[in-house]
Enzyme design. Structure first.
Site, PDB file in Angstrom:
ATOM      1  N   GLY A 523       0.806  -1.205   0.000  1.00  0.00           N
ATOM      2  CA  GLY A 523       0.000   0.000   0.000  1.00  0.00           C
ATOM      3  C   GLY A 523       0.845   1.263   0.000  1.00  0.00           C
ATOM      4  N   GLY A 525       4.192   1.374  -1.165  1.00  0.00           N
ATOM      5  CA  GLY A 525       5.335   1.366  -2.064  1.00  0.00           C
ATOM      6  C   GLY A 525       5.782  -0.058  -2.358  1.00  0.00           C
ATOM      7  N   ASP A 638      -4.789  -1.336   7.066  1.00  0.00           N
ATOM      8  CA  ASP A 638      -4.751  -2.037   5.791  1.00  0.00           C
ATOM      9  C   ASP A 638      -4.527  -3.529   6.000  1.00  0.00           C
ATOM     10  OD1 ASP A 638      -4.955  -2.372   3.091  1.00  0.00           O
ATOM     11  OD2 ASP A 638      -2.915  -1.722   2.630  1.00  0.00           O
TER      12      ASP A 638
END
Ligand code: NAG
Ligand code: NAG
Ligand code: NAG
Ligand code: NAG
Ligand code: NAG
Ligand code: NAG
Ligand code: NAG
Ligand code: NAG
Ligand code: NAG
Ligand code: NAG
Ligand code: NAG
Length: 830
Positions: A523, A525, A638
């Protein structure tokens, strides 16, 4: 003789006049109870009468059971050991002196087979006794005229059941030790092998024993609950009031229910199982709590000085400063030999310190010393004064803690819990001195360039100065000049250096971020695999450049996250800082991420139910740690299958944690401008309004659980094709009662426990409730997973994420609102 009969008859009539229903709940000397009669308490709660247990023998007993339950549930038995045999007839009689007797009449011979303990002569029954069955299930003998003093009561002679209001323990006013003794078998009420009793040695605790062998202990009462049953506090919300008394009237435990409509009992079973049941209407009796249930019995599972981990594997470990007594056995996961000190204590020189262990289940207290009047500091001082004292703790944790428990010599039964109290364990001074030099990040040190070394040195210097200052302050504070007792403070500040990697090292390790080394795109990189010079494999995450965060904040965050250590979190090894580029260096996980297995037809077959369950449990523990058990609350934001990495033993590790904090700015804000996260996992309130909290992580966790069970992805397509919406599908199947259809077809139906799968699904549905308040906390989740008999709340319709403003509505149901936030919801059984 004659006069007494006349008096009896007179009182009988008087009584009859004023108590028209006297035959229902009372027994008088003139009215014995024959086998075809019963007494029923005034409000019809309990019945006393004769019963048989099995249809094998026709033995009969006098007992008490619930009057209006469809299942006869015996709560008390008078003549446990002396049944009325098949060929006889029994009669229960109250003698004029207040003794209850059961006579057995066979042909013309009459024998007394049971009699109650005669009331002491000091209680004046005046030859007017009456025995009454009360609404709480107590059968009492008293003077029918004065009606107050109880001469005898069945509550003083419990069998295997503790009802609300009964005492378990010592009653000094009667000199009786109330304990529960199991039946011999389910059809034989005679005393069996198991008992539950209050052990008043040391700090009192409840003990379940098999004859004289202790099988389980509750730990001492800590103010709110018994030490090893912290969830008692949660029951209080459900209408239970627990009480522990230690004063001149006795040392005992008892409980009450605030709502009379709650029917509950605590029973020790003939197998030693001690269970609390709650009556749930049509569903019958439901086990609400039971013991023994965990691997950590609080006794000697891990030997002297060993620590038993409630959810840990291996189960046993040694505290800092201790090592396994027989390392070979420990390698074989047998920790029963326990641990020994690495360094002997040095009591005479007075240099010992104390290691603070948090969330401890206290060691066995039967040989401990208790003083309720001492505070923690006095407690410590008292421990230091006695060379055989090895640990101390507060006796009462209410209001910040008070009272003092001391342990002497080896301690046993120490447990590491999710929650618990602080225990201070005495260690030799050298254990504290060495902690500063401790393991300087193996292999990584080599790559740290000189500049960084200097930086570390400076940090170390600063820290030393800080510690010195602090010590000086302390010294000034207590004015004694003795500082050797303050080691516990130093224990907390270990590993202060920030591991910074040099860019050249990272470039070399990842082969200049070669595309073939790219593991994936997270999320925040891309992630690359790398190998350090010494062979250590790493994963390097290059963070996107659009972070607004300053370099100092970034460092602070990294420092914080480096300190997080948990079996179910990927370890952050350090970072690399460049003007343009920021990188995070993690340990490398050979089995990659969960999604690679779960959503792959071939690989998913290798995920059997046991593995999936371990993943569900492991992720829950990792998340719990982030939310509640680390120093700060960290919201992941996330959580998804792609962020669950698997180590070589398929142990799950959450990765990318803390990123939310790094990017989200200050953690008090619950609203964010930029919604990061993954469609399908995002809680409705977060995706739509940017509101996030620990409960939005719980939502993502719930989605993940359902994905793990079904092997299907919760995709972001809703109204067009409800079949693609995993939550909708799960909710449909749940309502149709076909929820097992959800289970991944690659798991064969004989390889899983239906009840375990059902619990996981129900728990998963609770986690994805629309209202964050209805979702459980992660501690509740871990508790639900670890405790197979807690009744879960009924899920309502999950919060589906559809197009903004519209929610997918499936079969509408008018279920009552449930209380999913509470782990324990007793009145909503399934
Ligand atoms: C109950 O039993 C007693 C003695 O066994 C007998 O005398 C009486 O008639 C019985 N009563 C009823 C209602 O069956
Ligand atoms: C006892 O009764 C139950 C139910 O009536 C019956 O199923 C069982 O076979 C009986 N057992 C014996 C030993 O008669
Ligand atoms: C009470 O009566 C019973 C039976 O009649 C007798 O066995 C017992 O000794 C009596 N107890 C006292 C204290 O008189
Ligand atoms: C019982 O007693 C009655 C009268 O006292 C007598 O007639 C009868 O034979 C006795 N029965 C037995 C079995 O002893
Ligand atoms: C239970 O109570 C009885 C009677 O007071 C006593 O004899 C027995 O030793 C007790 N058992 C335990 C395990 O404390
Ligand atoms: C006692 O507990 C065992 C499980 O340990 C259970 O199978 C059994 O049904 C229980 N018996 C009773 C009478 O509750
Ligand atoms: C119980 O009460 C006695 C007397 O007040 C006291 O000495 C003792 O410390 C208490 N024990 C506990 C465990 O509170
Ligand atoms: C002992 O504690 C009980 C329960 O808290 C209380 O009712 C009783 O009055 C106390 N007795 C004394 C002597 O303090
Ligand atoms: C007691 O519980 C019942 C059943 O849950 C409920 O209907 C009733 O309102 C409760 N009463 C009180 C006083 O809380
Ligand atoms: C106490 O300290 C002295 C001096 O530091 C040391 O020589 C001695 O061995 C110590 N005593 C013990 C029992 O360790
Ligand atoms: C230390 O405590 C133990 C256990 O209470 C006791 O037996 C011993 O006498 C105490 N020693 C000293 C020096 O007070």
């Amino acid at each position: 003789m004659k006069t007494s009969t006349i008096i009896s008859i007179t009182t009988f009539f008087l009584y009859y006049l004023f108590h028209p229903c006297f035959t229902t709940d009372t027994l008088s000397p003139t009215q014995p109870l024959s086998e075809n009669q019963t007494l029923v308490s005034a409000s019809g709660t309990f019945t006393l009468g004769f019963f048989t247990t099995t249809n094998i023998s026709n033995n009969r007993y006098v007992g008490i059971w619930y009057h209006n339950l469809p299942i006869q549930t015996i709560v008390w038995v008078a003549n446990r050991q002396h049944p009325i045999s098949q060929s006889s007839t029994g009669v229960l009689t109250l003698t004029t002196n207040g003794t209850l007797i059961i006579t057995s009449i066979q042909h013309n011979s009459t024998t007394i087979i049971w009699s109650s303990t005669p009331p002491t002569t000091t209680i004046n029954l005046n030859n007017n006794p009456v025995a009454q069955l009360l609404d709480n299930g107590n059968f009492v003998v008293k003077n029918q005229l004065t009606n107050d003093v109880v001469a005898w009561q069945s509550f003083d002679y419990p069998t295997d059941t503790l009802l609300p209001g009964m005492k378990l323990g010592w009653d000094f006013t009667t000199g009786l030790n109330h304990n529960l003794t199991s039946w011999s078998s389910s059809g034989d009420p005679s005393p069996g092998d198991y008992s539950v009793a209050m052990d008043v040695r040391g700090d009192p605790q409840l003990v379940v024993s098999d004859r004289s062998v202790r099988k389980w202990r509750s730990g001492p009462w800590t103010g709110f609950s018994f030490d090893s049953i912290p969830e008692m506090a949660a029951y209080t919300r459900n209408g239970f009031n627990f009480d522990f008394v230690n004063n001149s009237t006795g040392i005992y435990y008892s409980y009450e229910v605030s709502n009379r409509s709650i029917i509950t009992r605590l029973v020790v079973n003939h197998t030693g199982k001690t269970e609390r049941f709650v009556w749930l209407g049509q569903s019958g009796w439901s086990v609400f709590w039971y013991t023994p249930r965990t691997q950590c019995s609080g006794l000697d599972s891990c030997g002297p000085n060993g620590v038993c981990g409630l959810f840990s594997s291996p189960m046993c470990r040694c505290l800092k400063g201790f090592k396994p007594r027989s390392p070979r056995d420990w390698d074989l996961l047998d920790g029963s030999d326990g641990c020994v000190r690495k360094e002997p204590l040095d009591c005479l020189n007075g240099t010992d310190g104390f290691l603070k262990m948090t969330a401890a289940q206290l060691p066995d207290t039967w040989s401990s010393f208790v003083d309720q009047s001492l505070g923690l500091d006095e407690c410590k001082a008292k421990c230091l004064m006695n060379c055989s004292c090895t640990a101390y703790a507060n006796a009462d944790v209410r209001a910040g803690g008070s009272g003092c428990i001391l342990w002497f010599g080896d301690f046993t039964g120490l447990g590491a819990f999710q929650s618990g109290q602080d225990l201070y364990v005495r260690l030799a001074a050298s254990e504290f001195a060495s902690s500063g030099k401790k393991k300087s990040v193996n292999g990584v040190v080599i790559v740290i360039v000189v500049v960084i070394a200097v930086l570390v040195l400076l940090t170390a210097l600063a820290c030393t100065a800080y510690c010195v200052c602090r010590k000086k302050k302390k010294r000034r504070g207590n004015g004694t000049g003795i500082d050797h007792h303050n080691h516990e403070d130093e224990m907390k500040d270990e590993d202060v250096e920030l591991p910074i990697f040099d860019l050249s090292v990272i470039l070399e390790a990842t082969d200049n971020f070669a595309p073939e080394n790219k593991l994936g795109q997270g999320g925040f990189g891309p992630v690359y695999k790398g190998k350090l010079e010494d062979g250590l494999e790493i994963a390097v995450k290059r963070l996107s450049k659009d972070s607004l965060q300053g370099i100092q904040e970034f460092k602070n965050e990294v420092m914080l996250i480096t300190k997080l250590q948990h079996r179910n979190l990927v370890r952050l090894l350090g970072c690399c800082l460049q003007v343009e580029d920021r990188m995070l260096i993690y340990e490398y996980m050979p089995n990659k991420s969960l999604d690679a297995f779960l959503f792959d037809k071939e690989k998913s077959a290798s995920l059997d139910w046991q593995t999936r369950y371990q993943v569900i449990l492991g992720v829950a523990r990792g998340l719990l740690y982030l939310h509640q058990e680390s120093r700060v609350t960290i919201i992941h934001r996330d959580l998804k299958a792609g962020n669950i990495l698997l180590d070589e033993t398929m142990n799950p590790k959450i990765s990318d944690f803390g990123m939310a904090r790094i990017f989200g700015g200050d953690d008090s804000a619950t609203k964010t401008r930029k919604v990061v996260g993954t469609y399908g996992y995002m809680a409705p309130e977060y995706a739509m309004d940017g509101v996030f909290s620990v409960k939005s992580d719980v939502y993502s966790y719930g989605v993940l659980v359902l994905e793990i069970i079904s092997g299907q992805k919760n995709r972001g397509v809703y109204l067009s094709n409800p079949d693609l919406c995993l939550l909708g599908k799960a909710w449909d199947l749940w309502n149709k009662g076909e929820i097992l259809e959800l289970v991944d077809s690659s798991i064969t139906s004989d390889s899983y426990s239906v009840s375990q799968v059902m619990r996981c699904i129900q728990m998963g549905l609770l986690c994805v409730q629309e209202n964050p308040k209805d979702r459980p906390t992660m501690s509740s989740v871990v508790f639900m997973l670890g405790t197979s008999n807690v009744v879960l709340a009924q899920p309502k319709q999950p919060g589906f994420l559809a197009k903004r403003g519209s929610y997918l509505s499936t079969s509408s149901s008018n279920q009552e609102p449930s209380h999913a936030t509470d782990t324990l919801t007793i009145l909503e059984g399934r």
